[in-house]
Write an enzyme that holds these catalytic residues in place. Sequence first.
Site: not given
Length: 311
Positions: A77, A194
């Site tokens: 991430s 996400h």
Amino acid sequence: MGRALLRYPGARALYAAAGRVLGYDLLELSLRGPREELERTVRCQPALYVVSLAALEALRHQRPEVIENCVAAAGFSVGEFAALVFAGALEFEEGLLAVRARAEAMQEASAAVPSGMLSVLGRPQSQYKAACLDAREHCQALGVEQPVCEVANYLFPDCRVISGHLQALHFLQKNSSRYHFRRTRMLPVSGGFHTRLMEPALQPLAHALKKMDIKKPLISVYSNVDGTKYMHARHIQQLLVKQVVSPVKWEQTMHAIYERRKGTEFPQTFEVGPGKQLGAILKSCNLKAWKAYSHVEVMEEEEGEEGDLDV
């Protein structure tokens, strides 16, 4: 967080530079909190970015040959920004500005919709797609418009993180046995990362990245979006933006990095950042590769929060 790194001048210099860019004392916040403030997305993402690169400075001091001989990097991430800085695709301050824009926009998107992330330890017969579909239908019955519930992180075999509206995640927790989930746990994050719930963050991040002189990485860096190597600067710009609303395909990335012919020796792997979660994931994905794994300590007392890597 970061206390064990302060003996290294390179790490201290990064925190000093970060303070100038951000306009607040990130080192003080990382060391002393308050924890509630540090866990806010807008603070947590810059903190994770800087501490990862500060840990690289520690590794550079301890084992310079590791840095010189490194052939590949990946970050989970927001950690992907740190990996790209290490690989020479971005300057430190450029990366931090992009991370700040990302974090601020994601914080704002999180505040707009009650959402979160649910860690799911499953079984081979676990039904993730059916579970998410049923959870979305449950939300619709409650009056939630365009409900979101989908896999946001592929961690290792039989382990996923599902992201979406809180009503959907609570439904999955209550009915976990129906979908053959062994264990579920809400992660300490502020939003459904996400997924398309983060779409409001796309434009601010894209705008920030367009201002930057992104270069082709000097070593292989693998994208969270599809688990493949970045090929050129434009590719980086596109996928860093897409990553905000796409699942993190970490399990697929591990397979791509560590694919070897039978009998081939595995390379050394170093995890730089808070906790040892990525090492635990590597152990579950590839036990032989994990045997050559090490971790750079960043805290005097390791806390090991699983939620760290989902921010």
